[in-house]
Design an enzyme around this catalytic site. Sequence first.
Site, PDB file in Angstrom:
ATOM      1  N   LYS A 133      56.502  39.213  34.967  1.00 46.10           N
ATOM      2  CA  LYS A 133      57.140  39.889  36.095  1.00 46.10           C
ATOM      3  C   LYS A 133      58.483  40.503  35.711  1.00 46.10           C
ATOM      4  CE  LYS A 133      57.678  39.334  41.083  1.00 46.10           C
ATOM      5  NZ  LYS A 133      57.514  38.420  42.233  1.00 46.10           N
ATOM      6  N   PHE A 164      54.129  28.459  39.802  1.00 46.56           N
ATOM      7  CA  PHE A 164      53.161  28.838  40.822  1.00 46.56           C
ATOM      8  C   PHE A 164      52.329  30.031  40.348  1.00 46.56           C
ATOM      9  CE2 PHE A 164      52.185  31.423  44.662  1.00 46.56           C
ATOM     10  CZ  PHE A 164      51.277  30.550  45.243  1.00 46.56           C
ATOM     11  N   GLN A 165      51.032  29.878  40.390  1.00 46.15           N
ATOM     12  CA  GLN A 165      50.056  30.888  39.994  1.00 46.15           C
ATOM     13  C   GLN A 165      50.199  31.314  38.535  1.00 46.15           C
ATOM     14  OE1 GLN A 165      49.952  34.036  43.017  1.00 46.15           O
ATOM     15  NE2 GLN A 165      48.399  32.873  44.127  1.00 46.15           N
ATOM     16  N   MET A 172      13.765  35.885  41.255  1.00 48.25           N
ATOM     17  CA  MET A 172      13.413  35.698  39.859  1.00 48.25           C
ATOM     18  C   MET A 172      13.340  34.213  39.493  1.00 48.25           C
ATOM     19  SD  MET A 172      12.375  37.214  37.217  1.00 48.25           S
ATOM     20  CE  MET A 172      12.842  38.943  37.153  1.00 48.25           C
ATOM     21  N   GLU A 177      38.820  40.101  43.370  1.00 47.87           N
ATOM     22  CA  GLU A 177      39.128  40.635  42.038  1.00 47.87           C
ATOM     23  C   GLU A 177      37.888  40.804  41.165  1.00 47.87           C
ATOM     24  OE1 GLU A 177      42.797  38.709  43.714  1.00 47.87           O
ATOM     25  OE2 GLU A 177      40.713  38.041  43.423  1.00 47.87           O
TER      26      GLU A 177
END
Length: 566
Positions: A166, A116-117, A479, A54
């Site tokens: 949802k 959940f999630q 760097m 993502e």
Amino acid sequence: MEKQKITGSEALLRTLIAEGVDTIFGYPGGAIMPVYDCLYDYRDQVRHVLVRHEQGATHAAQGYARVSGKVGVALVTSGPAATNAVTGIADALMDSTPLVVISGQVASPLLGTDAFQEIDVIGITQPITKWSYQIRRSEDIAWAISRAFYIASSGRPGPVVIDIAKDAQIGLVDYEYKPVRYIRSYQPVPDVNPDDVAAAAELINGAKRPLALVGQGVLLGHAEKELQAFLEKADIPFASTILGLSAIPTDHPLNKGMLGMHGNVGPNRKTNECDLLIGIGMRFDDRVTGDLKTYAKQAKVIHFDIDLSEIRKNVLADVPVLGDVKETLVAVAERLQPAKHTEWLASFLPDEEEEKNKVIKKELYPVSGPLKMGEVIHKISEATGNDAVLVTDVGQNQMMGVRYFKYKRTRSVVTSGGLGTMGFGLPAGIGAKIGAPERTVCCFLGDGGFQMTIQELGTIMQEKTNVKIIVLNNSFLGMVRQWQELFFKERYSETTMENPDFVAVAKAYGIAGRLVEKREELDGAIEEMLKHDGAYLLVTKVEACGMVYPMIPAGTTVTNIIMGDN
């Protein structure tokens, strides 16, 4: 127009299309599955690019937005997917990139139950967005999405997050699209004060040694032509921030290069010699100013910006010119007297010559030893006719890239400026190529940053994205190693890297590639890469302890420039 009863997911897709969306970067999951199911029926209208992480979706959407001038769109599920997107959202805020990130969320009855999630997406993203909003009803989807695009793209652009429960995705709604073009509490473009316009023109007309500092606000405001006319009328030399590069072609006679820690010597020194400093669509970032106590104290300051919060935030402006630069530059230019600053422009030449002799010749035209980073970048830029899009990761590859790549067209630089996100380069390169398919996209990566998002080679494989990837491999976190050498007594703590066979990794993804270790092989390899029909990985083995010079140590004056060993 007669309303139609459709699901919230279809309302989302229809509104995205109405807002001009043609590409979505995303990754499906449980809480966003109704939207993905609906997307199945819209594949002929919207291209979905399946990334491998993502974070890659947000960076790809940034690359797409930066080259196309449109709003980038990312679509992810809830929980860890939304938190994976946070880095790209923060990056977009720092660099004023218009982005709409849509996340799925658990059904509204489950909110607050640690389902959940489930994660508090709004609480996490409010500090790093222009607007963050959770939708719990199907009826709010069309309104919220249109509002999101207006906020993301107007005024000073930035990211917006829309979190959709949802049940809102599957509920039925009487759909009607009404574009949002006005929000009562939100004024994206401030009114122009004519007194400030007059005061700015008066300062410019009286200046003997004016210097303009050009930032990304010029590109975001589509004001490149207005800027050029403004500068040419008053004969004002200018330098650019990293994100302001390519607003005007590299070879313009008034273009004195790049500002900042690794910028060009002339404009950095002249900042403390000019009598008038004109900031245009830039925010006087610490990497540009160095120590504010010693920065341009001899000069009057004009600051053109669209965002009131930037005015006098870091540098005290004598004359702030608030408004859209596409309008304010014209308004001021109309009051300018044509001028010539021949002596002032000539005074840049000794600095340019010093930098050329002490730094540039050694970096671009070495006669022996290992390959140099700048040498590789310069040769590739020349081979593209200086007309490609430069995408970089972060680190030495970034600083060398913006120093030595050249530009003919606007929107030719895609890099992570404010946040400095390693891993940005590869997915941003994908988005840039999709956003400007007709242009050559050259993506320069260090071996460290490449491996942070190397999985996006899978996206390139699946989407057949013709991006040219160049890895400057020095087997170091370059760097950090440079800072350790200069400021930490050469104590190279955890900066050496043991790397895989990158060409073999690319081959596993069906991507052509080649390793170059010798100078005499470089030109042929570059030609092979650019002629290849498809993605290509060119791995160049560059000097292990290369240094990016010039360098102004952090927090010091802009005149305290290190040139390296002379």
